[in-house]
Design a protein around this motif. Structure first.
Motif, PDB file in Angstrom:
ATOM      1  N   PRO A   1      -1.109   8.640  -1.131  1.00 23.12           N
ATOM      2  CA  PRO A   1      -2.430   8.794  -0.283  1.00 23.12           C
ATOM      3  C   PRO A   1      -3.056  10.156  -0.593  1.00 23.12           C
TER       4      PRO A   1
ATOM      5  N   LEU B 126       8.638   8.312   1.328  1.00 24.92           N
ATOM      6  CA  LEU B 126       9.113   7.989   2.949  1.00 24.92           C
ATOM      7  C   LEU B 126       9.214   6.611   3.165  1.00 24.92           C
TER       8      LEU B 126
ATOM      9  N   CYS C  35       6.581   5.318  -2.203  1.00 23.59           N
ATOM     10  CA  CYS C  35       6.435   6.473  -1.550  1.00 23.59           C
ATOM     11  C   CYS C  35       7.984   6.989  -1.136  1.00 23.59           C
TER      12      CYS C  35
ATOM     13  N   CYS D 151       0.980  -1.247   0.058  1.00 25.41           N
ATOM     14  CA  CYS D 151      -0.014  -0.012   0.060  1.00 25.41           C
ATOM     15  C   CYS D 151       0.752   1.155  -0.079  1.00 25.41           C
TER      16      CYS D 151
ATOM     17  N   ARG E 184       2.738   9.560   9.966  1.00 23.25           N
ATOM     18  CA  ARG E 184       2.156   9.240   8.837  1.00 23.25           C
ATOM     19  C   ARG E 184       0.641   9.858   8.610  1.00 23.25           C
TER      20      ARG E 184
HETATM   21  S1  SF4 Z   1       3.759   7.990   4.236  1.00 23.94           S
HETATM   22 FE1  SF4 Z   1       4.580   5.889   5.095  1.00 23.94          FE
HETATM   23  S2  SF4 Z   1       2.604   4.763   5.212  1.00 23.94           S
HETATM   24 FE2  SF4 Z   1       2.069   6.301   4.012  1.00 23.94          FE
HETATM   25  S3  SF4 Z   1       2.222   5.514   1.821  1.00 23.94           S
HETATM   26 FE3  SF4 Z   1       4.214   6.723   2.454  1.00 23.94          FE
HETATM   27  S4  SF4 Z   1       5.727   5.155   3.480  1.00 23.94           S
HETATM   28 FE4  SF4 Z   1       3.607   4.360   3.359  1.00 23.94          FE
END
Ligand code: SF4
Ligand code: SF4
Length: 203
Positions: free
Chosen positions: A77, A127, A125, A72, A139
């Protein structure tokens, strides 16, 4: 679209305790002067309470999600409030390599395309580091609320059973998101359609 179900855990006293704590923290933030440094602790408290709610829901409705499961995190997001963006930004700036992480967000935000189809592109992502969310504590709600009842493998767009996955919403995140939107407006922080575009504006 995958099916969506509403979990009934919010009716339990323990879930209610966490949600009430979350709302109290946000109400405290809304009563304070609209300055980020004044409300940051309250917002952190609200997220900690929301995490308690999620932990309770997961104890009642076991999910397939586990540490190191990251399919995911190849998504972008969506629906991230200004306050959430600020928390992520603060987190990034407190860590080594902040400049390259912010640059990566800007690069991805510039790659226009349908955000709903982003996941199929197989781009992690910024992150996601070493198979984990490097900003786990900060997050966004969209990441916290996204879980799976079906096997984790089905979450990968390439899996033959991807279309049959069940990713329920951890209701009621809307209460949290609405309060975060109001707080963001008070603080003059801009909400974003998605994490990439929001972070690129903060870069
Ligand atoms: S912020 Fe963290 S939990 Fe959300 S998509 Fe990126 S890596 Fe994944
Ligand atoms: S939503 Fe799917 S990919 Fe994400 S942690 Fe849960 S099982 Fe893993």
């Amino acid at each position: 679209m995958p099916p969506t179900i509403t979990l009934d855990a919010a009716a339990s006293p323990e879930a209610k305790r966490h949600l009430d704590a979350m709302l109290r923290a946000l109400q405290d933030a809304l009563r304070k002067p609209p300055v980020w440094s004044e409300v940051r602790d309250d917002v952190d408290r609200a997220f900690a309470a929301y995490d308690g709610y999620i932990a309770h829901v997961v104890s009642v409705h076991p999910m397939s999600c586990a540490e190191g499961c990251t399919a995911c995190c190849y998504d972008n997001p969506r629906g991230v409030t200004g306050v959430e963006l600020q928390r992520v930004h603060d987190w990034i700036l407190s860590r080594p390599g902040a400049g390259s992480t912010m640059m990566r967000f800007a690069q991805l935000a510039a790659q226009r395309g349908d955000p709903a189809r982003w996941r199929a592109r197989g781009i992690p992502c910024p992150l996601l580091k070493d198979g984990r969310c490097s900003a786990y504590v900060a997050r966004p709600v969209a990441c916290r609320a996204f879980v799976a009842l079906t096997p984790a493998a089905w979450c990968s767009p390439g899996d033959p059973q991807h279309a049959e996955r069940v990713n329920p919403h951890l209701d009621p995140p809307l209460v949290l998101v609405q309060a975060l939107r109001v707080l963001s407006e008070r603080l003059g922080m801009v909400n974003a359609d998605n994490l990439h575009s929001g972070m690129s504006r903060l870069g």
